[in-house]
Design an enzyme around this catalytic site. Structure first.
Site, PDB file in Angstrom:
ATOM      1  N   ALA A 221     -11.749  33.667   5.316  1.00  0.00           N
ATOM      2  CA  ALA A 221     -11.427  32.287   4.999  1.00  0.00           C
ATOM      3  C   ALA A 221     -10.217  32.303   4.282  1.00  0.00           C
ATOM      4  O   ALA A 221      -9.763  33.361   3.693  1.00  0.00           O
ATOM      5  CB  ALA A 221     -12.334  31.816   4.063  1.00  0.00           C
ATOM      6  N   CYS A 235      -2.587  33.061   8.627  1.00  0.00           N
ATOM      7  CA  CYS A 235      -4.056  32.693   8.892  1.00  0.00           C
ATOM      8  C   CYS A 235      -4.059  31.467   9.750  1.00  0.00           C
ATOM      9  O   CYS A 235      -5.053  31.426  10.419  1.00  0.00           O
ATOM     10  CB  CYS A 235      -4.594  32.653   7.603  1.00  0.00           C
ATOM     11  SG  CYS A 235      -4.243  34.218   6.351  1.00  0.00           S
ATOM     12  N   ASP A 294      -7.361  45.704  -0.160  1.00  0.00           N
ATOM     13  CA  ASP A 294      -8.360  44.842   0.504  1.00  0.00           C
ATOM     14  C   ASP A 294      -9.673  45.226   0.190  1.00  0.00           C
ATOM     15  O   ASP A 294     -10.281  46.242   0.151  1.00  0.00           O
ATOM     16  CB  ASP A 294      -8.252  45.068   2.096  1.00  0.00           C
ATOM     17  CG  ASP A 294      -8.937  44.152   2.991  1.00  0.00           C
ATOM     18  OD1 ASP A 294      -9.773  43.275   2.564  1.00  0.00           O
ATOM     19  OD2 ASP A 294      -8.493  43.938   4.079  1.00  0.00           O
ATOM     20  N   ARG A 296     -12.390  43.031   1.083  1.00  0.00           N
ATOM     21  CA  ARG A 296     -13.329  42.474   1.995  1.00  0.00           C
ATOM     22  C   ARG A 296     -14.613  43.674   2.628  1.00  0.00           C
ATOM     23  O   ARG A 296     -14.058  44.735   2.527  1.00  0.00           O
ATOM     24  CB  ARG A 296     -12.697  41.933   3.283  1.00  0.00           C
ATOM     25  CG  ARG A 296     -11.926  40.787   2.949  1.00  0.00           C
ATOM     26  CD  ARG A 296     -11.066  40.262   3.996  1.00  0.00           C
ATOM     27  NE  ARG A 296      -9.727  41.200   4.572  1.00  0.00           N
ATOM     28  CZ  ARG A 296      -9.174  41.260   5.459  1.00  0.00           C
ATOM     29  NH1 ARG A 296      -9.072  39.889   6.108  1.00  0.00           N
ATOM     30  NH2 ARG A 296      -8.008  42.004   5.709  1.00  0.00           N
TER      31      ARG A 296
END
Length: 362
Positions: A221, A235, A294, A296
């Site tokens: 997202a 993105c 990162d 994620r």
């Protein structure tokens, strides 16, 4: 007991409490500590935690590097919290937004020796709550009624931190037909994790054959890029380009994972943007905040794919880390399909940093 909360439910409560400024109790091996998110601590609670001089501030080694603090515990550093500390003084230590305004912080004396397991767990918990990665801890004395008899959320930690050792279980909630500009033959699937975290989505184009490698994209997202059309990143164009390519192919699946800002949340992402305005690149900004490059968890994407019956994919990505993580999580990547789109004069340095420091193949 039937109505007793599970570990995942306790952690969900703890995240909510920390975001509101309410401390929680972490316990490991018979040792307990009151833990609060340094970012959201109210003045009265900060004063109470600091009273007696036993409180400690846990920060990541990334933030410690910026503050020139010695790191004795691998990935975290521990600092004593002065009894007279103010919320403003605490904020100056943990929030890089004020680094230029208050450049003469310290020198700091890092603590060494002793057990840092609770401190490490506290950092991971405040990270998962999308707060700045800094926590104030105060040991709970044996028999201390304030903590033991209160309604504070209590989490017992074993050798591994429960919210780190495994990905959340994901349950399908609903799916329905969704005609889109990119493709009229669309269907949106909603998946809900059992840890109280954000829901994640799967956009299915056409009717992909589960027995064949399916054109797939794991898209994190990006409110600024996907919705607002930000020119600081690529993105939004990648999202629309991936859907268009799936429509042209006739089928595909795009996972929309709610891991804004590479997993640090929108508020921290905007903090990183403010640091970029000061001249730091995207990786440097994350490090000054105390995060890794990162944050994620692509195991979530792999779990959704398996739930939907996809065992092999053709992955639309410029990021080799996504390929490696999917394969490690049991989803075969038969082909990496490049997605080179969205370059503009305002994101040239951002893309260059992704290539040089994050290994993106651009």
């Amino acid at each position: 007991m039937t109505y007793a909360p599970t570990d995942a439910e306790r952690i969900a409560r703890a995240r909510s409490d920390l975001r509101m400024g309410l401390p929680v109790i972490l316990s490991r091996g018979g040792v307990e500590a009151l833990v609060a998110g340094a970012e959201t601590l109210k003045p009265a609670r900060l004063t109470a935690l600091a009273q007696g001089g036993a409180a400690e501030l846990a920060i990541t080694h990334r933030r410690a590097e910026t503050l020139k603090v010695r790191v004795y515990d691998d990935d975290i550093a521990r600092l004593p919290v002065p009894e007279d500390i103010t919320p403003r003084g605490l904020r100056a230590i943990i929030d890089p937004a004020g680094d230029l305004a208050t450049p003469l912080k310290g020198p700091f004396r890092a603590l060494r020796g002793g057990e840092a397991g609770l401190h490490r767990a506290a950092i991971q918990l405040v990270k998962s709550a999308r707060l700045l990665p800094a926590a104030v801890l105060r040991p709970v004395a044996a028999g201390e009624a304030l903590a033991r008899d209160s309604a504070l959320t209590r989490i017992v930690i074993g050798d591994q931190v429960p919210f780190l050792s495994q990905a959340p279980a994901l349950d399908p909630v609903i799916s329905a037909r969704l005609p889109m500009a990119a493709a009229e033959a669309g269907r949106l699937h909603i998946f809900r994790p059992d840890d109280g975290g954000e829901e994640h989505y799967a956009v299915e184009i056409g009717q992909p054959d589960r027995s064949l490698p399916t054109l797939t994209r794991l898209h994190s997202a990006c409110f600024t890029g996907d919705v607002l059309g930000s020119l600081k990143c690529d993105c939004g164009p990648q999202l629309r380009g991936a859907l268009a390519q799936m429509a042209a192919t006739g089928s595909g699946v795009l996972l929309y994972l709610n891991q804004e800002g590479r997993g640090i949340g929108l508020a921290n992402k905007m903090r990183a943007y403010s640091l970029q305005d000061q001249g730091f690149d995207t990786v440097e900004a994350n490090h000054r905040l105390g995060f890794e490059d990162d944050e994620r968890d692509f195991r979530i994407g792999a779990a959704i794919l398996r739930k939907m019956g996809f065992a092999q994919v053709r992955l639309l990505t410029n990021n080799p880390a996504k390929v490696a993580m999917l394969e490690k999580s049991g989803v075969a990547v038969t082909e990496r399909v490049p997605l080179k789109i969205g370059r503009n004069p305002l994101n040239e340095s951002y893309l260059a940093t992704k290539a040089a420091k994050s290994g993106h193949l651009l």
